[in-house]
Scaffold this motif. Structure first.
Motif, short mmCIF file in Angstrom:
data_model
loop_
_atom_site.label_atom_id
_atom_site.label_comp_id
_atom_site.label_asym_id
_atom_site.label_seq_id
_atom_site.Cartn_x
_atom_site.Cartn_y
_atom_site.Cartn_z
N UNK A 1 0.84 -1.20 0.00
CA UNK A 1 0.00 0.00 0.00
C UNK A 1 0.87 1.25 0.00
N UNK A 2 1.93 1.23 0.79
CA UNK A 2 2.81 2.40 0.86
C UNK A 2 3.58 2.59 -0.45
N UNK A 3 3.97 1.49 -1.08
CA UNK A 3 4.66 1.62 -2.37
C UNK A 3 3.73 2.20 -3.43
N UNK A 4 2.45 1.83 -3.37
CA UNK A 4 1.49 2.39 -4.33
C UNK A 4 1.40 3.91 -4.16
N UNK A 5 1.40 4.36 -2.91
CA UNK A 5 1.41 5.81 -2.66
C UNK A 5 2.73 6.41 -3.13
N UNK A 6 3.84 5.72 -2.88
CA UNK A 6 5.15 6.25 -3.29
C UNK A 6 5.19 6.49 -4.79
N UNK A 7 4.58 5.60 -5.55
CA UNK A 7 4.59 5.74 -7.00
C UNK A 7 3.82 6.96 -7.48
N UNK A 8 2.87 7.42 -6.69
CA UNK A 8 2.12 8.62 -7.09
C UNK A 8 2.94 9.89 -6.92
N UNK A 9 3.91 9.86 -6.02
CA UNK A 9 4.69 11.05 -5.72
C UNK A 9 3.93 12.10 -4.92
N UNK A 10 2.71 11.78 -4.51
CA UNK A 10 1.89 12.76 -3.79
C UNK A 10 2.33 12.85 -2.32
N UNK A 11 2.18 14.03 -1.72
CA UNK A 11 2.64 14.21 -0.34
C UNK A 11 1.82 13.39 0.65
N UNK A 12 2.52 12.82 1.61
CA UNK A 12 1.90 12.10 2.71
C UNK A 12 2.59 12.57 3.99
N UNK A 13 1.80 13.05 4.93
CA UNK A 13 2.32 13.55 6.20
C UNK A 13 1.70 12.73 7.33
N UNK A 14 2.54 12.15 8.17
CA UNK A 14 2.06 11.36 9.32
C UNK A 14 2.42 12.08 10.61
N UNK A 15 1.41 12.39 11.41
CA UNK A 15 1.63 12.97 12.73
C UNK A 15 1.54 11.83 13.75
N UNK A 16 2.65 11.56 14.41
CA UNK A 16 2.76 10.39 15.29
C UNK A 16 2.99 10.86 16.72
N UNK A 17 2.06 10.55 17.63
CA UNK A 17 2.22 10.97 19.02
C UNK A 17 3.42 10.30 19.70
#
Length: 246
Positions: free
Chosen positions: A157-173
């Motif tokens: 799933x993460x590689x599929x997002x990586x291929x889009x090049x679109x920004x992904x921001x994760x806020x982790x407590x």
């Protein structure tokens, strides 16, 4: 006046119904800036419904209360299949994150049908799994992930997002119950453009106004940088949210 947890700022709010490809109706709400065209749209994906997650979970609710007025951002919230909140109950049954694929796509299609600009997915906990698994859609501008547990989403799933090049921001407590910042940075490596931000002192549920403000600021910094940082005071009309959640 200081903006507080129960402050509801002006917006055009209306109930909506999403129609899924497998024939279900999902209840939701769209909140728009009162007298301006939105510059971006948040499609909110809520926490786990079997653990009381819903469209009215507090961070998503406060986003809808504040961001249309403060940041010219449209906020679309809805209950995934089988989920109940004070807005009503969506048809269907909980699908362990699999059949919810149809729910995510129905919400994305709604933004296209309504002509809503720059849709970003805003997932929280279980909602981050839905965003990662099903949200890498051509219509979507990027993803904002709050407290990602990475229980259901995997490397593919993460590689599929990586291929889009679109920004992904994760806020982790810092004190998350499931995934903390150091491990999150390792787990997100397949999503090469992911920005993992550890939030000192925060917990999975983001309880407390300082943490809500941090989340909303980080969201706005990505979707409408001109509105960052958000003000903490409001001089115009407002209402107070006094309704129960269910």
């Amino acid at each position: 006046m200081e903006i507080r947890a129960t402050t509801v700022l002006p917006a055009v709010r209306r109930p909506i119904t999403l129609h899924t490809a497998d024939g279900l109706e999902l209840v939701g709400e769209l909140a728009l800036p009162e007298d301006r065209t939105p510059v971006a749209t948040l499609v909110c994906l809520h926490p786990l419904p079997t653990a009381e997650g819903m469209m009215d979970s507090h961070v998503l609710r406060k986003a809808s209360f504040r961001l249309p007025a403060l940041a010219d951002v449209a906020v679309l919230r809805f209950n995934t299949r089988g989920t109940t909140s004070r807005h009503g109950t969506s048809q269907g049954e909980f699908g362990e994150g699999e059949t919810e694929r149809h729910d995510v796509l129905a919400a994305i299609e709604f933004t296209e049908f309504e002509g809503l600009p720059e849709p970003w997915l805003l997932g929280w906990s279980f909602g981050t799994e839905l965003a990662l698994k099903w949200g890498a859609d051509p219509q979507v501008r990027g993803a904002l992930l709050l407290s990602p547990p990475l229980h259901r989403a995997d490397e593919s799933d993460m590689r599929a997002w990586a291929e889009t090049g679109k920004p992904v921001v994760a806020l982790v407590p810092e004190h998350d119950d499931y995934l903390r910042p150091a491990e999150a940075r390792e787990r997100f490596k397949p999503l090469t453009q992911a920005e993992v931000i550890g939030v000192d002192g925060a917990k999975h549920l983001w309880v407390g106004e300082p943490y809500v403000r941090r989340v909303l600021d980080e969201i706005v910094r990505r979707v409408n940088p001109q509105a960052y940082p958000l003000p903490t005071e409001w001089d115009g009309p407002y209402e107070k949210d006094v309704r129960t959640l269910a």
